[in-house]
Design a protein around this motif. Structure first.
Motif, PDB file in Angstrom:
ATOM      1  N   LYS A 157      59.196  25.877  40.726  1.00 21.75           N
ATOM      2  CA  LYS A 157      58.566  24.965  39.884  1.00 21.75           C
ATOM      3  C   LYS A 157      58.330  25.553  38.353  1.00 21.75           C
ATOM      4  O   LYS A 157      57.333  25.153  37.811  1.00 21.75           O
ATOM      5  N   ILE A 158      59.422  26.377  38.020  1.00 21.46           N
ATOM      6  CA  ILE A 158      59.210  26.879  36.774  1.00 21.46           C
ATOM      7  C   ILE A 158      59.437  25.963  35.548  1.00 21.46           C
ATOM      8  O   ILE A 158      58.763  26.277  34.415  1.00 21.46           O
ATOM      9  N   GLY A 159      59.825  24.561  35.601  1.00 26.92           N
ATOM     10  CA  GLY A 159      59.921  23.537  34.729  1.00 26.92           C
ATOM     11  C   GLY A 159      58.706  22.838  34.440  1.00 26.92           C
ATOM     12  O   GLY A 159      58.612  21.878  33.556  1.00 26.92           O
ATOM     13  N   LEU A 160      57.495  22.779  35.315  1.00 21.97           N
ATOM     14  CA  LEU A 160      56.383  22.266  35.066  1.00 21.97           C
ATOM     15  C   LEU A 160      55.543  22.649  33.762  1.00 21.97           C
ATOM     16  O   LEU A 160      55.603  24.048  33.639  1.00 21.97           O
ATOM     17  N   PRO A 161      54.842  21.842  33.218  1.00 19.84           N
ATOM     18  CA  PRO A 161      54.104  22.218  32.079  1.00 19.84           C
ATOM     19  C   PRO A 161      53.263  23.342  32.085  1.00 19.84           C
ATOM     20  O   PRO A 161      52.773  24.057  31.226  1.00 19.84           O
ATOM     21  N   THR A 162      52.721  23.404  33.395  1.00 21.30           N
ATOM     22  CA  THR A 162      51.424  24.392  33.854  1.00 21.30           C
ATOM     23  C   THR A 162      52.137  25.847  34.263  1.00 21.30           C
ATOM     24  O   THR A 162      51.238  26.616  34.736  1.00 21.30           O
ATOM     25  N   ALA A 163      53.451  25.762  34.223  1.00 22.23           N
ATOM     26  CA  ALA A 163      54.145  26.886  34.902  1.00 22.23           C
ATOM     27  C   ALA A 163      53.650  28.258  34.012  1.00 22.23           C
ATOM     28  O   ALA A 163      53.779  28.221  32.832  1.00 22.23           O
ATOM     29  N   ASP A 164      53.266  29.367  34.584  1.00 21.78           N
ATOM     30  CA  ASP A 164      53.194  30.628  34.024  1.00 21.78           C
ATOM     31  C   ASP A 164      54.035  31.574  34.712  1.00 21.78           C
ATOM     32  O   ASP A 164      53.453  32.174  35.506  1.00 21.78           O
ATOM     33  N   VAL A 165      55.324  31.781  34.445  1.00 23.75           N
ATOM     34  CA  VAL A 165      56.225  32.738  35.112  1.00 23.75           C
ATOM     35  C   VAL A 165      55.794  34.091  34.781  1.00 23.75           C
ATOM     36  O   VAL A 165      55.854  34.977  35.801  1.00 23.75           O
ATOM     37  N   ASP A 166      55.264  34.400  33.727  1.00 25.35           N
ATOM     38  CA  ASP A 166      54.827  35.689  33.284  1.00 25.35           C
ATOM     39  C   ASP A 166      53.778  36.015  34.183  1.00 25.35           C
ATOM     40  O   ASP A 166      53.783  37.313  34.689  1.00 25.35           O
ATOM     41  N   ARG A 167      52.789  35.365  34.457  1.00 28.18           N
ATOM     42  CA  ARG A 167      51.634  35.937  35.279  1.00 28.18           C
ATOM     43  C   ARG A 167      52.136  35.949  36.643  1.00 28.18           C
ATOM     44  O   ARG A 167      51.728  37.007  37.405  1.00 28.18           O
ATOM     45  N   VAL A 168      53.039  35.105  37.183  1.00 29.03           N
ATOM     46  CA  VAL A 168      53.653  35.243  38.551  1.00 29.03           C
ATOM     47  C   VAL A 168      54.229  36.564  38.828  1.00 29.03           C
ATOM     48  O   VAL A 168      54.047  37.250  39.427  1.00 29.03           O
ATOM     49  N   ILE A 169      55.147  36.867  37.686  1.00 31.82           N
ATOM     50  CA  ILE A 169      55.998  38.190  37.916  1.00 31.82           C
ATOM     51  C   ILE A 169      54.990  39.506  37.973  1.00 31.82           C
ATOM     52  O   ILE A 169      55.222  40.399  38.393  1.00 31.82           O
ATOM     53  N   GLU A 170      53.835  39.093  37.068  1.00 37.56           N
ATOM     54  CA  GLU A 170      52.949  40.263  36.988  1.00 37.56           C
ATOM     55  C   GLU A 170      52.119  40.591  38.473  1.00 37.56           C
ATOM     56  O   GLU A 170      51.902  41.474  38.911  1.00 37.56           O
ATOM     57  N   GLN A 171      51.897  39.273  38.944  1.00 41.10           N
ATOM     58  CA  GLN A 171      51.480  39.249  40.155  1.00 41.10           C
ATOM     59  C   GLN A 171      52.031  39.910  41.431  1.00 41.10           C
ATOM     60  O   GLN A 171      51.597  40.526  42.212  1.00 41.10           O
TER      61      GLN A 171
END
Length: 69
Positions: A52-66
Protein backbone atom coordinates in the motif's frame (compact mmCIF):
# COMPACT_ATOMS: atom_id res chain seq x y z
CA UNK A 1 -2.25 -4.10 8.88
CA UNK A 2 -0.43 -7.34 8.23
CA UNK A 3 -1.26 -10.90 7.40
CA UNK A 4 -3.95 -12.49 9.48
CA UNK A 5 -2.89 -14.98 12.09
CA UNK A 6 -3.41 -18.45 10.70
CA UNK A 7 -6.08 -20.60 12.33
CA UNK A 8 -3.83 -23.63 12.08
CA UNK A 9 -0.02 -23.70 12.15
CA UNK A 10 0.01 -26.73 9.82
CA UNK A 11 0.85 -24.66 6.69
CA UNK A 12 3.79 -23.17 8.59
CA UNK A 13 5.19 -26.61 9.27
CA UNK A 14 5.47 -27.18 5.52
CA UNK A 15 6.79 -23.75 4.64
CA UNK A 16 10.41 -22.65 4.52
CA UNK A 17 9.64 -18.98 4.82
CA UNK A 18 6.95 -16.35 5.10
CA UNK A 19 6.13 -12.96 3.64
CA UNK A 20 5.47 -10.53 6.47
CA UNK A 21 3.15 -7.86 5.03
CA UNK A 22 3.26 -4.39 6.54
CA UNK A 23 0.81 -1.68 5.51
CA UNK A 24 2.76 1.48 4.63
CA UNK A 25 -0.04 3.68 5.97
CA UNK A 26 -0.51 1.90 9.30
CA UNK A 27 2.97 0.64 10.06
CA UNK A 28 3.80 -2.31 12.28
CA UNK A 29 0.74 -3.50 14.19
CA UNK A 30 0.22 -6.05 16.98
CA UNK A 31 -0.64 -8.81 14.51
CA UNK A 32 2.59 -8.07 12.62
CA UNK A 33 4.57 -8.79 15.78
CA UNK A 34 2.49 -11.91 16.55
CA UNK A 35 3.13 -13.29 13.06
CA UNK A 36 6.81 -12.44 13.31
CA UNK A 37 7.15 -14.41 16.55
CA UNK A 38 5.19 -17.32 15.08
CA UNK A 39 7.55 -17.46 12.11
CA UNK A 40 10.62 -17.16 14.35
CA UNK A 41 9.38 -19.97 16.62
CA UNK A 42 9.13 -22.18 13.54
CA UNK A 43 12.60 -21.19 12.26
CA UNK A 44 11.19 -19.79 9.02
CA UNK A 45 12.89 -17.33 6.72
CA UNK A 46 11.12 -13.97 7.02
CA UNK A 47 10.78 -11.61 4.07
CA UNK A 48 9.27 -8.24 5.03
CA UNK A 49 7.01 -6.72 2.37
CA UNK A 50 5.74 -3.16 2.58
CA UNK A 51 2.44 -2.83 0.74
CA UNK A 52 0.00 0.00 0.00
CA UNK A 53 2.90 2.36 -0.73
CA UNK A 54 0.76 4.33 -3.19
CA UNK A 55 -1.70 5.55 -0.57
CA UNK A 56 -1.58 9.28 0.26
CA UNK A 57 -1.03 8.40 3.94
CA UNK A 58 1.79 5.93 3.25
CA UNK A 59 4.98 6.56 5.22
CA UNK A 60 7.47 4.05 3.86
CA UNK A 61 10.43 5.60 5.68
CA UNK A 62 8.67 5.17 9.04
CA UNK A 63 7.88 1.51 8.28
CA UNK A 64 11.48 0.85 7.21
CA UNK A 65 12.63 2.35 10.51
CA UNK A 66 10.10 0.26 12.46
CA UNK A 67 11.27 -3.00 10.92
CA UNK A 68 14.94 -2.09 11.22
CA UNK A 69 15.99 -2.21 7.57
Amino acid sequence: MSISRMKSPVPLLRAKGVLLLIDAAQGVQAQTIANLYLAMENNLAIIPVINKIGLPTADVDRVIEQIGL
